[in-house]
Enzyme design. Structure first.
Site: not given
Length: 286
Positions: A139-140, A143, A208
């Site tokens: 997930h990070e 980003h 998100e």
């Protein structure tokens, strides 16, 4: 225009809007204090803050979170997972940091993939399984790949600067009847909501959702991230973490309750909705 170029252009445009908004706000406050001369002074202050926010937003975010660099010898599993995911996503290896708190959480920061950093709390490494941690790191890193980290990092540093500005004006004011004291009092009441609005406008909840989907694709296992999000939410409720409100959007789950003024800074979609969307991805990923 390629996807990467579009992401870079979009992040740059949103950052420019944020910096221009901060400049206008500071100039307006300067004019309210003492007319054009103070407005000009605040314009120079804004220019310095903008430059610092762009080039040092990662350091500001890490400093606000009390994150410390962590070596590969201290966290070999963490380094191995991140390196594998970066290879899969064709990303450079970010700098890794540890936040010495027990709440399970994580965030990414930096102005671009070459200057990125990923910070995890001590609690997340103790709570999650390796597959769940892999989902969070995916997930990070999504980003990072989507260039979200520039806008979130700059927004966090700007939000913090606006809030600190209110306290600075209050301190310089001394006498509540003086212009600085009056402006400072108004700033403390008004600038935090303004900062929150700026961050909410610049950081869409859709980012998100997109990072969740990208992380699931990167790891090939949406259930790992879905399970991690549920456990992280429970962990955050059980172990509140005091962070600068402007930095809240950086974290994968809200580090504190979204009540009162803190609720203004809530840019995270509900965990239940994030989990539902991730679990809908399972058939498409096989």
């Amino acid at each position: 225009m390629t996807t990467t170029k579009r992401s870079t252009f979009g992040a740059g445009l949103r950052t420019t809007i944020l910096l221009a908004t901060l400049s206008g706000l500071l100039v307006a406050i300067g004019f309210a204090i003492n007319g054009p001369s103070t407005a000009l002074l605040f314009l120079f202050i804004a220019a310095a803050m903008n430059m610092g926010s762009y080039f040092f937003s990662d350091k500001i975010a890490l400093k606000m979170s009390r994150a410390e660099p962590i070596s590969e010898s201290e966290a070999p599993r963490l380094y191995q997972i991140v390196r594998e995911l970066c290879t899969r996503a064709d990303l450079p290896m970010p700098r890794l940091y540890m936040i010495p708190v027990d709440q399970p959480n994580a965030f990414a920061t930096g102005r671009n993939p070459k200057h990125s950093a990923v910070a995890v709390t001590r609690g997340i490494t103790q709570l999650l399984s390796e597959d769940e941690l892999r989902g969070v790191l995916g997930h990070e890193l999504t980003h990072v790949k989507h260039r979200d980290i520039l806008i979130t990092s700059v927004a966090a540093s700007i939000g913090a600067a606006i809030t600190y500005l209110g306290y600075m004006l209050m301190w310089f004011g001394g006498d509540d009847e003086g212009p600085f004291g009056l402006i400072g009092s108004l700033a403390l009441v008004l600038l935090a909501p303004i900062a929150a609005s700026i961050i909410q406008l610049s950081i869409s909840r859709q980012r998100e959702f997109a990072a969740d989907a990208g992380g699931a694709e990167m790891t090939g296992n949406p259930e790992s991230l879905a399970s991690a999000l549920l456990r992280l939410e429970e962990g955050a409720k059980a172990i509140p973490m005091q962070v600068n409100q402007a930095a809240e959007p950086l974290y994968i789950v809200k580090p504190f309750s979204g009540r009162g003024v803190a609720g203004l800074f809530s840019t995270h979609p509900p965990i239940e909705e994030r989990v539902r969307r991730l679990r809908q991805m399972r058939p498409s990923l096989g």
